[in-house]
Design a protein around this motif. Structure first.
Motif, short mmCIF file in Angstrom:
data_model
loop_
_atom_site.label_atom_id
_atom_site.label_comp_id
_atom_site.label_asym_id
_atom_site.label_seq_id
_atom_site.Cartn_x
_atom_site.Cartn_y
_atom_site.Cartn_z
N GLU A 1 0.88 -1.12 0.04
CA GLU A 1 -0.18 -0.11 0.05
C GLU A 1 0.72 1.38 0.06
O GLU A 1 0.53 2.05 -0.69
CB GLU A 1 -0.95 -0.05 1.15
N PHE A 2 1.80 1.17 0.74
CA PHE A 2 2.95 2.27 0.71
C PHE A 2 3.52 2.45 -0.81
O PHE A 2 3.51 3.67 -1.24
CB PHE A 2 4.10 2.08 1.67
N GLU A 3 3.91 1.52 -1.36
CA GLU A 3 4.42 1.38 -2.68
C GLU A 3 3.32 2.22 -3.67
O GLU A 3 3.68 3.07 -4.49
CB GLU A 3 4.87 0.30 -3.35
N GLN A 4 2.28 1.79 -3.63
CA GLN A 4 1.23 2.44 -4.23
C GLN A 4 0.90 3.76 -4.02
O GLN A 4 0.58 4.64 -5.10
CB GLN A 4 -0.15 1.45 -4.22
N MET A 5 0.86 4.07 -2.74
CA MET A 5 0.73 5.54 -2.51
C MET A 5 1.85 6.22 -3.17
O MET A 5 1.62 7.49 -3.49
CB MET A 5 0.71 5.90 -1.06
N ILE A 6 3.21 5.95 -3.06
CA ILE A 6 4.40 6.63 -3.55
C ILE A 6 4.08 6.81 -5.03
O ILE A 6 4.21 7.94 -5.79
CB ILE A 6 5.53 6.17 -3.25
N ASP A 7 3.55 5.80 -5.94
CA ASP A 7 3.62 5.58 -7.49
C ASP A 7 2.44 6.69 -7.69
O ASP A 7 2.61 7.58 -8.62
CB ASP A 7 3.14 4.22 -7.67
N ALA A 8 1.49 6.91 -6.75
CA ALA A 8 0.28 7.80 -6.97
C ALA A 8 1.12 9.13 -6.87
O ALA A 8 0.51 10.12 -7.33
CB ALA A 8 -0.82 7.58 -5.96
N ARG A 9 1.66 9.37 -5.92
CA ARG A 9 2.19 10.59 -5.60
C ARG A 9 3.16 11.10 -6.77
O ARG A 9 3.25 12.12 -7.15
CB ARG A 9 2.95 10.76 -4.23
N LYS A 10 3.75 10.19 -7.25
CA LYS A 10 4.79 10.53 -8.50
C LYS A 10 3.69 10.84 -9.68
O LYS A 10 4.16 11.95 -10.39
CB LYS A 10 5.53 9.15 -8.87
N GLN A 11 2.61 10.16 -9.91
CA GLN A 11 1.90 10.69 -10.98
C GLN A 11 1.13 12.01 -10.50
O GLN A 11 1.05 12.55 -11.67
CB GLN A 11 0.92 9.57 -11.18
N ASP A 12 1.07 12.07 -9.38
CA ASP A 12 0.28 13.47 -9.09
C ASP A 12 1.20 14.77 -9.63
O ASP A 12 0.79 15.76 -10.23
CB ASP A 12 0.26 13.51 -7.82
N HIS A 13 2.49 14.54 -9.37
CA HIS A 13 3.50 15.51 -9.79
C HIS A 13 3.89 15.46 -11.43
O HIS A 13 4.05 16.65 -11.82
CB HIS A 13 4.82 15.55 -8.95
N ILE A 14 3.60 14.16 -12.02
CA ILE A 14 3.85 14.48 -13.23
C ILE A 14 2.74 15.04 -13.99
O ILE A 14 2.81 15.89 -15.00
CB ILE A 14 3.88 12.80 -13.70
N ASN A 15 1.50 14.89 -13.47
CA ASN A 15 0.28 15.77 -14.04
C ASN A 15 0.33 17.19 -13.77
O ASN A 15 -0.04 17.95 -14.43
CB ASN A 15 -1.01 15.05 -13.39
N TRP A 16 0.84 17.36 -12.51
CA TRP A 16 1.06 18.60 -11.94
C TRP A 16 1.96 19.58 -13.13
O TRP A 16 1.69 20.66 -13.49
CB TRP A 16 1.64 18.80 -10.69
N VAL A 17 2.91 19.10 -13.60
CA VAL A 17 3.87 19.61 -14.47
C VAL A 17 3.28 19.66 -15.91
O VAL A 17 3.36 20.74 -16.47
CB VAL A 17 5.53 18.81 -14.42
N ARG A 18 2.44 18.61 -16.05
CA ARG A 18 1.87 18.92 -17.67
C ARG A 18 0.80 19.91 -17.47
O ARG A 18 0.74 20.60 -18.56
CB ARG A 18 1.04 17.25 -17.78
N GLU A 19 0.15 20.05 -16.31
CA GLU A 19 -0.92 21.08 -16.38
C GLU A 19 -0.26 22.45 -16.22
O GLU A 19 -0.69 23.52 -16.66
CB GLU A 19 -1.69 20.89 -15.28
#
Length: 273
Positions: free
Chosen positions: A76-94
């Motif tokens: 679950e921790f790994e999944q949370m970390i992967d989600a936070r990575k994707q959040d910041h990829i999306n942030w930079v795209r936006e």
């Protein structure tokens, strides 16, 4: 009458709570080794390994007590970390869309308001390796989010070619410096957490072929009983808890395992598979 020899207690963690076992019942403590799973074994019998000339079977106390396994918790921790990575990829795209097309930037400008920032602000551990790693994330994370404020100020105060040059530079730093650093640190956090916080230990029980798997060893100390099975009906409802203890060196209650109940459980398991 011969005085009973008092032995210290081995204090360990399980899912954030403190437990202990009388050290006289433990022959050896080892870090969780490479092990083999056992076909058709109960869920709380997680495997076996060879230690010296003996094959040791492992009883996972988390699963035995109805807690989430450390494997599940780390997944679950790994999944949370992967989600936070994707959040910041999306942030930079936006952010790039905002820089190139204009309009309104709706994502978090404050680094404490994104999901990673909120988790970071709530997270606490006394493990210095983990905290040292997490502190490395503060600066690039703050700078990434602050890029949105910088771009907003430029759009208000600059125009023409000067505006374009400044916005391009801000975007370049966000996209090519801050974001890659954050993503790398998030990836590294998986290994740091796995080796520092999710590092199971095995307490091999004396005169048995069993070891109990715990989250980590905290200390070996003398403890004082503050409530026992005879005094407290709530303790009596849990067959695995013998006494409630306290330490002069640390805060909080410490639950003593009932070695009698533990041995009975192991004997039952040996007859089931």
């Amino acid at each position: 009458m011969e005085n009973e020899i008092k032995c210290p207690y081995i204090i360990f963690k399980l899912s954030g709570s403190l437990y202990c076992i009388d050290s006289r019942y433990v022959s050896t403590i080892v870090q969780l080794p490479e092990y083999n799973t056992i076909p058709a074994a109960p869920a709380n019998v997680t495997g076996m390994f060879k230690y010296r000339d003996q094959v040791i079977q492992m009883l996972d106390l988390r699963i035995t007590f109805g807690m989430k396994s450390i494997f599940s918790e780390f997944s679950e921790f790994e999944q949370m970390i992967d989600a936070r990575k994707q959040d910041h990829i999306n942030w930079v795209r936006e952010f790039e869309r905002y820089i190139t097309e204009g309009g309104v930037f709706t994502l978090a400008k404050d680094s404490h308001q994104c999901a990673l920032g909120r988790w970071y602000d709530r997270f606490s551990t006394d493990n210095q390796s983990v905290m040292s790693h997490l502190r490395k994330m503060e600066e690039p994370h703050e700078k990434l989010h602050h890029s949105a404020f910088e771009a907003e100020d430029c759009m208000k105060n600059l125009e023409g070619e000067e505006l374009k040059l400044q916005l391009d530079q801000i975007l370049k730093m966000a996209k090519e410096t801050y974001m890659p650093e954050i993503l790398a640190l998030l990836d590294q956090s998986k290994e740091v957490f796995r080796s520092s916080l999710f590092k199971e230990m095995v307490l091999i029980l004396d005169n048995t072929s069993w070891g109990i798997v715990v989250d980590e060893i905290v200390a070996v100390e003398d403890l004082e009983i503050i409530a026992d099975r005879k005094q407290d009906p709530m303790i009596n409802r849990s067959s695995f808890i013998y006494n409630v203890m306290e330490s002069s060196k640390r805060e909080g209650l410490i639950f003593e395992l009932s070695t009698e109940s533990l041995i009975t459980k192991l004997e039952e398991l040996e007859t089931t598979f």
